[in-house]
Motif scaffolding. Structure first.
Motif: not given
Length: 130
Positions: A74, A77, A111, A115, A118
Motif C-alpha cells: 500500500e 503504491y 499504478t 493497485w 491486485r
C-alpha cells in the motif's frame, strides 16, 4: 474467459509494465544521466532528489512484486502515485507540453490499474470489529 482471470491478467500486465517503467526511470535517476539532471534543474528541484526518487522507485518495485507484506505494498503504491502526481503538477506548473507529461501520466495510470486489480492475497485486509 472469466472475470477473475481477466482481472488477474490485467493486474500482471499493468504491474509488469509499471515495474519496468519504475525500474528503468529509477536506474537513470540513480545514474544522474544528463537528461535527468537537466530536467531536475528545469523543474527547480535539487539534483540529490534524483538519488532519493531513484532509490524509492527501486524499493517500491521490489515491494509490489514480492508476495505478502500488504501494508508495504500500500505504501509503495501510494509513493508511486504521489511521485507521479508531483511530477505531473511540476510539469503543468511550468507549462511543459504533452511530451513531458506522457511518462508520469502513463506510470500513474499503470499504478492505479495495478493497485485496483491486485489479487486478494496482495490486499490489505481490514480488521473486523467484534
Amino acid at each position: 474467459m472469466t472475470k477473475q482471470k481477466a482481472g488477474k491478467i490485467t493486474y500482471w500486465v499493468a504491474t509488469l509494465w509499471l515495474a519496468l517503467g519504475m525500474t528503468s526511470t529509477g536506474i537513470v535517476q540513480l545514474m544522474h544521466m544528463e537528461e535527468e539532471v537537466q530536467m531536475m534543474a528545469h523543474l527547480g528541484y535539487p539534483i540529490y532528489f534524483l538519488t532519493l526518487i531513484g532509490v524509492w522507485k527501486l524499493l517500491g518495485v521490489i515491494a509490489i512484486l514480492i508476495p505478502k507484506f500488504p501494508v508495504l505494498k500500500e505504501w509503495a503504491y501510494a509513493g508511486f502515485a504521489f511521485t507521479m502526481i508531483g511530477a505531473l503538477a511540476s510539469h503543468l506548473a511550468l507549462g511543459d507540453g504533452m511530451v513531458e507529461l506522457f511518462g508520469p501520466a502513463l506510470l500513474l495510470i499503470l499504478t492505479e490499474i495495478s493497485w485496483y486489480f491486485r489479487p486478494t492475497n496482495r490486499k490489505l485486509v481490514p480488521i473486523s470489529s467484534k
